[in-house]
Design a protein around this motif. Structure first.
Motif, PDB file in Angstrom:
ATOM      1  N   ARG A  48     -26.308   8.032  54.667  1.00  0.00           N
ATOM      2  CA  ARG A  48     -24.982   7.941  54.748  1.00  0.00           C
ATOM      3  C   ARG A  48     -24.544   9.200  54.795  1.00  0.00           C
ATOM      4  NH1 ARG A  48     -24.648   2.749  50.745  1.00  0.00           N
ATOM      5  NH2 ARG A  48     -25.850   1.266  52.070  1.00  0.00           N
TER       6      ARG A  48
ATOM      7  N   TYR B 247     -19.543   5.292  44.831  1.00  0.00           N
ATOM      8  CA  TYR B 247     -19.095   3.924  44.975  1.00  0.00           C
ATOM      9  C   TYR B 247     -18.963   3.499  43.527  1.00  0.00           C
ATOM     10  CZ  TYR B 247     -22.355   4.278  49.044  1.00  0.00           C
ATOM     11  OH  TYR B 247     -22.814   4.780  50.237  1.00  0.00           O
TER      12      TYR B 247
ATOM     13  N   HIS C  20     -19.353  -1.024  52.361  1.00  0.00           N
ATOM     14  CA  HIS C  20     -20.764  -1.364  51.665  1.00  0.00           C
ATOM     15  C   HIS C  20     -20.842  -2.163  50.324  1.00  0.00           C
ATOM     16  CE1 HIS C  20     -22.977   0.843  54.689  1.00  0.00           C
ATOM     17  NE2 HIS C  20     -22.250   1.837  54.638  1.00  0.00           N
TER      18      HIS C  20
ATOM     19  N   GLU D 205     -15.173  -4.770  48.904  1.00  0.00           N
ATOM     20  CA  GLU D 205     -14.841  -4.090  50.232  1.00  0.00           C
ATOM     21  C   GLU D 205     -13.308  -3.992  50.354  1.00  0.00           C
ATOM     22  OE1 GLU D 205     -15.110  -8.372  51.107  1.00  0.00           O
ATOM     23  OE2 GLU D 205     -16.222  -7.063  50.004  1.00  0.00           O
TER      24      GLU D 205
ATOM     25  N   ARG E   9     -17.059   3.291  55.724  1.00  0.00           N
ATOM     26  CA  ARG E   9     -17.503   1.789  55.644  1.00  0.00           C
ATOM     27  C   ARG E   9     -17.864   1.667  54.098  1.00  0.00           C
ATOM     28  NH1 ARG E   9     -22.951  -1.221  57.942  1.00  0.00           N
ATOM     29  NH2 ARG E   9     -22.664  -3.156  57.174  1.00  0.00           N
TER      30      ARG E   9
END
Length: 403
Positions: free
Chosen positions: A224, A209, A187, A337, A185
């Protein structure tokens, strides 16, 4: 103010015992063992708490020789990447070095008088450095490699990550690195999980990220990683953790930055000099290149060494402009995303192109190949992103976490 007291005298004083500073000290030792070199590090361990990885093809023969003393892990069988649309196995040899092994090798290879850990630098000038407590180190040449200085001379986003070194309860059966698993996912950022099999029952799992802010939420990232490991069937005991917040530079004014942070007569190296990959924060090939350059010019006086490394930083900035442009498109043209689609398309290209990209050695045909074909983002969005400006890389007080 505590008056300075007499301390070490050196030909070359290196401030900062991270990757850049440590490799410079080693390159100098190999080039001329008679040189008096002092390496000052604020932490108790050289290299901090990090893991560096690269492709075997990134290094020249001299670069590979410089790294020969370090214990490293090689994966000659290549690595995997995973995206929602496809997975791929690439045959390039991947290599990784842990900071504990970096520290151990430097303590073996360098003269006992070289390493000074647990010492903070209070001030620096062209003739040396004064440490907290007043001890003075005099040197013909001073090289400052203490890390990146946040500056609004640059714009961009952030690479935020948390890594976990895990000893599994049973053999994990992972036989090669998973360099990018972007099936997770997203996020509100481009997110991927990076996994290295360090031993039959040890894994390094890192959650990364590419995001607009420098905020690192330790609780969220830890949970996570836990969920990811559960989903992969990996259970066991955490041995160590690593976190980081790194700038992803998409533009700016290097000359302005150099004017702002320059100490006359003091050379700068590593991230402090902006000698790194602006999009991937890839550092090892750059640190090796700089270390060999310093060793080849080890007899220069401090002022000339400062000019040499400043010119080197300008050359690196010039040759990495393509990657800053791609970074601007990554952050400005795609919804957070949807950013993974850019890397999904990129990882369909040839292995050689991918290796050269990470080493910032992309050829003109490489660059054309990256930019041609069906674009992973709408063209109008890409054009607007290239014409726009990202926020300056100066986060609010207390938001960054550099591990």
């Amino acid at each position: 103010m505590t008056p300075a007291t007499s301390g070490a005298r050196a030909d070359i004083a290196i401030l900062g015992g991270g990757l850049a500073g440590g490799l410079i000290a080693l390159a100098l030792r190999r080039a001329d063992p008679s040189l008096a070199v002092v390496l000052v590090e604020a932490g108790e361990m050289l290299g901090g708490n990090h893991r560096w990885s690269w492709f075997e093809s990134d290094l020249t023969r001299d670069g590979a020789a410089l790294l020969a003393p370090f214990r490293k892990i090689h994966w000659p069988a290549g690595y995997d990447v995973h995206f929602p649309e496809h997975s791929r196995r690439l045959d390039s040899t991947y290599v990784s070095l842990a900071s504990a092994d970096f520290d151990a090798a430097l303590r073996r290879e360098l003269a006992q008088s070289t390493i000074h850990t647990g010492r903070n630098v209070a001030s620096v000038d062209a003739r040396g450095a004064t440490l907290e407590g007043g001890e003075r180190i005099e040197a013909r040449c001073v090289i400052d490699a203490r890390g990146f200085i946040l500056s609004d001379a640059f714009e961009g986003g952030w690479q935020v990550f948390m890594g976990r070194h895990l000893r599994t309860d049973a053999p994990h059966d992972v036989d090669r690195p998973i360099v990018m698993d972007a099936k997770v996912r997203q996020h509100d950022a481009f997110r991927f999980v990076y996994t290295l099999p360090l031993a039959a029952d040890e894994l390094f799992v890192e959650d990364t990220y590419y995001q607009d802010s420098p905020v690192l939420d330790r609780t969220a990232l830890s949970s996570r990683i836990e969920r990811y490991c559960d989903a992969m069937g990996w259970h066991g005991e955490p041995l160590a953790f690593e976190t980081g917040v790194l700038p992803v530079v998409t533009g700016g004014d290097l000359a302005r930055y150099q004017r702002e942070v320059r100490v006359p007569g003091v050379a700068m190296a590593g991230a402090r000099a902006m000698i790194s990959h602006p999009l991937t924060s890839y550092t090892l090939p750059f640190a090796v290149e700089t270390a060999l350059l310093v060793a080849d010019n080890r007899d220069l006086p401090g002022e000339q060494m400062a000019a040499l490394l400043e010119a080197h930083a300008r050359r690196v900035w010039q040759r990495t402009g393509f990657y800053r442009m791609l970074g601007k498109m990554l952050f400005g043209a795609a919804k957070p995303e949807e950013r993974y689609r850019i890397f999904s398309r990129f990882y369909r290209l040839s292995p050689g192109l991918i290796e050269r990209f990470y080493a910032a050695r992309s050829t003109t045909p490489d660059k054309l190949r990256v930019l041609t074909g069906k674009p992973p983002v709408p063209i109008p969005h890409a054009l607007r992103a290239l014409a726009s400006h990202r926020p300056p890389l100066a986060p609010p007080e207390g938001t960054a976490d550099n591990g």
